[in-house]
Design a protein around this motif. Structure first.
Motif, PDB file in Angstrom:
ATOM      1  N   VAL A   5     -31.732  37.823   5.360  1.00 16.40           N
ATOM      2  CA  VAL A   5     -30.904  37.142   6.335  1.00 16.40           C
ATOM      3  C   VAL A   5     -31.048  37.698   7.854  1.00 16.40           C
ATOM      4  CG1 VAL A   5     -28.933  36.504   4.748  1.00 16.40           C
ATOM      5  CG2 VAL A   5     -28.856  38.827   5.995  1.00 16.40           C
ATOM      6  N   TYR A   6     -31.788  38.959   7.769  1.00 18.76           N
ATOM      7  CA  TYR A   6     -32.058  39.490   9.015  1.00 18.76           C
ATOM      8  C   TYR A   6     -33.276  38.738   9.804  1.00 18.76           C
ATOM      9  CZ  TYR A   6     -28.393  42.923   7.983  1.00 18.76           C
ATOM     10  OH  TYR A   6     -27.420  43.275   7.457  1.00 18.76           O
ATOM     11  N   GLN A  55     -19.486  24.680  13.073  1.00 15.15           N
ATOM     12  CA  GLN A  55     -18.993  25.622  12.008  1.00 15.15           C
ATOM     13  C   GLN A  55     -20.452  26.018  11.146  1.00 15.15           C
ATOM     14  OE1 GLN A  55     -16.572  22.950   9.828  1.00 15.15           O
ATOM     15  NE2 GLN A  55     -14.909  23.501  11.002  1.00 15.15           N
ATOM     16  N   GLU A  70     -19.664  22.874   6.315  1.00 16.92           N
ATOM     17  CA  GLU A  70     -20.583  23.432   6.606  1.00 16.92           C
ATOM     18  C   GLU A  70     -21.716  23.749   5.432  1.00 16.92           C
ATOM     19  OE1 GLU A  70     -17.845  26.901   6.032  1.00 16.92           O
ATOM     20  OE2 GLU A  70     -17.754  25.131   6.966  1.00 16.92           O
ATOM     21  N   GLU A  71     -21.032  23.936   4.170  1.00 13.72           N
ATOM     22  CA  GLU A  71     -21.785  24.206   3.200  1.00 13.72           C
ATOM     23  C   GLU A  71     -22.318  22.691   2.647  1.00 13.72           C
ATOM     24  OE1 GLU A  71     -22.782  26.832   1.185  1.00 13.72           O
ATOM     25  OE2 GLU A  71     -21.531  27.980   2.808  1.00 13.72           O
ATOM     26  N   GLN A 121     -35.238  30.738  10.059  1.00 10.48           N
ATOM     27  CA  GLN A 121     -35.146  31.897   9.107  1.00 10.48           C
ATOM     28  C   GLN A 121     -36.606  32.147   8.290  1.00 10.48           C
ATOM     29  OE1 GLN A 121     -31.675  32.350   6.758  1.00 10.48           O
ATOM     30  NE2 GLN A 121     -32.610  33.794   5.490  1.00 10.48           N
ATOM     31  N   VAL A 160     -21.410  30.014  10.970  1.00 14.88           N
ATOM     32  CA  VAL A 160     -21.703  30.650   9.783  1.00 14.88           C
ATOM     33  C   VAL A 160     -23.179  31.351   9.802  1.00 14.88           C
ATOM     34  CG1 VAL A 160     -22.242  30.165   7.253  1.00 14.88           C
ATOM     35  CG2 VAL A 160     -20.080  29.356   8.298  1.00 14.88           C
ATOM     36  N   LEU A 161     -24.157  30.685  10.254  1.00 15.60           N
ATOM     37  CA  LEU A 161     -25.592  31.071  10.123  1.00 15.60           C
ATOM     38  C   LEU A 161     -25.634  32.501  11.223  1.00 15.60           C
ATOM     39  CD1 LEU A 161     -27.768  27.945  10.422  1.00 15.60           C
ATOM     40  CD2 LEU A 161     -27.083  29.413   8.239  1.00 15.60           C
ATOM     41  N   SER A 198     -22.978  34.357  12.614  1.00 13.00           N
ATOM     42  CA  SER A 198     -21.779  35.291  12.551  1.00 13.00           C
ATOM     43  C   SER A 198     -21.402  35.643  11.067  1.00 13.00           C
ATOM     44  CB  SER A 198     -20.708  35.173  13.351  1.00 13.00           C
ATOM     45  OG  SER A 198     -19.948  33.810  13.082  1.00 13.00           O
ATOM     46  N   SER A 199     -21.800  34.749  10.207  1.00  9.33           N
ATOM     47  CA  SER A 199     -21.292  34.699   8.770  1.00  9.33           C
ATOM     48  C   SER A 199     -19.772  34.604   8.595  1.00  9.33           C
ATOM     49  CB  SER A 199     -21.638  36.135   8.154  1.00  9.33           C
ATOM     50  OG  SER A 199     -23.103  36.475   8.137  1.00  9.33           O
ATOM     51  N   GLN A 200     -19.180  34.026   9.802  1.00  8.32           N
ATOM     52  CA  GLN A 200     -17.742  33.596   9.874  1.00  8.32           C
ATOM     53  C   GLN A 200     -17.497  32.081   9.968  1.00  8.32           C
ATOM     54  OE1 GLN A 200     -15.447  36.195   9.680  1.00  8.32           O
ATOM     55  NE2 GLN A 200     -17.268  37.543   9.288  1.00  8.32           N
TER      56      GLN A 200
END
Length: 156
Positions: A139-140, A108, A81-82, A133, A112-113, A115-117
């Motif tokens: 991030v909100y 993935q 994802e990175e 965004q 990440v975007l 759920s940050s998981q």
């Protein structure tokens, strides 16, 4: 910033002697790609940057759009994802970015975007997930604008 993730359409299994990178779209995959390209054409701004994995199936999927795109080896099969977020310059790109790539990487990225998981979410073949965004420092301000599949696009 808008980040649009487009998973390649349905591809054939590799034939004897063929690598994963050489797998081509099936007739159904070409139809899926055309349908999603029709929908994306009506939605994407002119200045959208299009980044495509070098795999044959992703190139064929992107070609359905009829726009210029850049092949980016860093987002090919096996990317994480990175790699995708870096290639897209997330969340700082001044223009929208469309990434045509693969599972499990695109799922993935979505996980990440939202759920940050680092989870393995599924993005179905030919589907598009569109993230926005509004403020790169907040991030909100991130939201999921659309999820669209080729089976949901009206036939033209």
């Amino acid at each position: 910033m808008d980040l649009i993730l487009w998973r390649h359409a349905e591809a054939a299994d590799a034939d004897a002697g063929e690598t994963d990178m050489e797998r081509a779209l099936t007739p159904k995959g070409h139809k899926q790609a055309r349908r999603m390209a029709d929908w994306l054409t009506a939605q994407l701004p002119e200045g959208c940057k299009i980044l495509v994995s070098p795999a044959k199936r992703t190139v064929q999927t992107a070609e359905a759009l009829g726009r210029k795109f850049k092949i980016v080896p860093e987002i090919g099969p096996g990317a994480d994802e990175e790699d995708v977020l870096d290639a897209a310059n997330w969340p700082n790109s001044k223009e929208p970015v469309l990434v045509v790539g693969h599972q499990p990487t695109l799922g993935q990225v979505a996980a990440v975007l939202l759920s940050s998981q680092p989870l393995d979410w599924e993005v179905k073949k030919g589907n598009v997930w569109w993230f926005v965004q509004r403020d790169p420092d907040d991030v909100y301000s991130l939201y999921l604008k659309a999820v669209m599949g080729p089976d949901m696009v009206m036939k033209s």
